[in-house]
Design a protein around this motif. Structure first.
Motif, mmCIF file in Angstrom:
data_model
loop_
_atom_site.group_PDB
_atom_site.id
_atom_site.type_symbol
_atom_site.label_atom_id
_atom_site.label_comp_id
_atom_site.label_asym_id
_atom_site.label_seq_id
_atom_site.Cartn_x
_atom_site.Cartn_y
_atom_site.Cartn_z
ATOM 1 N N SER A 2 0.866 -1.076 -0.134
ATOM 2 C CA SER A 2 -0.141 -0.089 -0.033
ATOM 3 C C SER A 2 0.630 1.188 -0.142
ATOM 4 N N GLY A 3 0.535 2.277 -0.855
ATOM 5 C CA GLY A 3 1.222 3.383 -0.803
ATOM 6 C C GLY A 3 1.276 4.212 0.284
ATOM 7 N N THR A 52 -11.489 5.132 0.111
ATOM 8 C CA THR A 52 -11.012 3.829 0.211
ATOM 9 C C THR A 52 -10.323 3.309 -1.172
ATOM 10 N N GLY A 53 -11.152 3.484 -1.988
ATOM 11 C CA GLY A 53 -10.717 2.877 -3.473
ATOM 12 C C GLY A 53 -9.508 3.553 -3.946
ATOM 13 N N ASN A 96 -5.528 2.251 -5.066
ATOM 14 C CA ASN A 96 -4.810 2.405 -6.080
ATOM 15 C C ASN A 96 -3.515 3.239 -5.933
ATOM 16 N N ARG A 97 -3.003 3.796 -4.782
ATOM 17 C CA ARG A 97 -1.775 4.258 -4.336
ATOM 18 C C ARG A 97 -1.185 3.211 -3.790
ATOM 19 N N ARG A 98 -0.064 2.812 -4.995
ATOM 20 C CA ARG A 98 0.449 1.256 -4.418
ATOM 21 C C ARG A 98 1.689 1.495 -5.262
ATOM 22 N N PRO A 108 -12.118 1.509 -7.845
ATOM 23 C CA PRO A 108 -12.881 2.644 -8.451
ATOM 24 C C PRO A 108 -12.289 3.761 -7.472
ATOM 25 N N ASN A 109 -12.095 4.953 -8.233
ATOM 26 C CA ASN A 109 -11.635 5.949 -7.589
ATOM 27 C C ASN A 109 -12.667 6.980 -7.128
ATOM 28 N N THR A 110 -13.852 6.506 -6.811
ATOM 29 C CA THR A 110 -14.808 7.271 -6.417
ATOM 30 C C THR A 110 -15.003 7.635 -4.905
ATOM 31 N N ASP A 111 -14.083 6.930 -4.240
ATOM 32 C CA ASP A 111 -14.291 7.355 -2.741
ATOM 33 C C ASP A 111 -12.450 7.118 -2.279
#
Length: 227
Positions: free
Chosen positions: A92-93, A193-194, A198-200, A188-191
């Protein structure tokens, strides 16, 4: 009388011989065609069998590869900060970097040190190379940040992780960096948590590229010339 019978006998022979000859030719042609079809079918069956065996060997090799990698990373995986999916090691980023930063956090640097030994051993034993990939979410980089966009941020993060692994003992020739920006999202980049998923950073072992004989020869000639 003989002159009458000879023409009849000759006519009878001339009428019978062509019929059987044609029939024999047809049978020979049919048998030849059947033989060719049979040979072709056997060849296709053998080719299919060999391909199935090759695919089976490749699947077994891939399974063994994943098992070996999982065993090598048993400690970090047990801690829950590292994932292993289809041979890709994910971190995880948030563990490695603060938001919009490429500077390793103390926890992230410690984690990379714990990975460096098992990774170096695995790569050396299998003659593989490690691709370190940086990913971001789709949010624009904040104003005032020194990175032009997410591509640049993901590239610098991948380089930072690559250098940290090298500093911790992974051979420089066995690791390289790649950047994907916001592409290839896993959520999804909608919240929040998503976006956090994605930042990884991902690390994926892969076969080491083979050196061509031509390239090796050119390099050798250049070294000889330099001497």
């Amino acid at each position: 009388m003989l002159g009458h019978e000879d023409p009849e006998a000759g006519t009878s022979l001339d009428a019978d011989v062509p019929v059987w000859a044609v029939f024999g030719d047809l049978m020979a042609g049919a048998l030849g065609a059947f033989a060719l079809i049979l040979v072709a079918a056997l060849g296709m069956q053998m080719d299919l069998t060999e391909r199935l065996k090759t695919e089976q060997r490749e699947r077994e090799a891939q399974t063994q590869r994943l098992q070996t990698l999982e065993q090598a990373l048993a400690g970090p995986l047990a801690g829950g900060r590292v994932t292993l999916v289809d041979g890709r090691i994910g971190i995880s980023g948030n563990v490695l970097f603060a938001l919009n930063s490429d500077e390793l956090q103390p926890e992230g640097r410690q984690l990379l040190r714990s990975l460096s030994g098992p990774l170096a051993g695995y790569l050396g034993s299998r003659n593989e190379i490690l691709m370190v990939s940086g990913f971001t979410d789709d949010q624009p980089v904040r104003g005032g940040n020194r990175f032009a966009d997410n591509w640049e941020l993901s590239a610098q993060r991948a380089l930072t992780v690559t250098r940290a692994l090298i500093d911790a003992g992974v051979p420089p020739s066995a690791v390289f960096a790649a950047a994907f920006g916001a592409e290839q999202a896993v959520a999804p980049n909608t919240d929040a948590t998503g976006r956090a998923r994605n930042r990884r950073v991902e690390m994926a072992p892969m076969p080491r590229p083979a050196r061509s004989g031509v390239a090796a020869g050119v390099g050798s000639d250049r070294r000889d010339a330099a001497r």
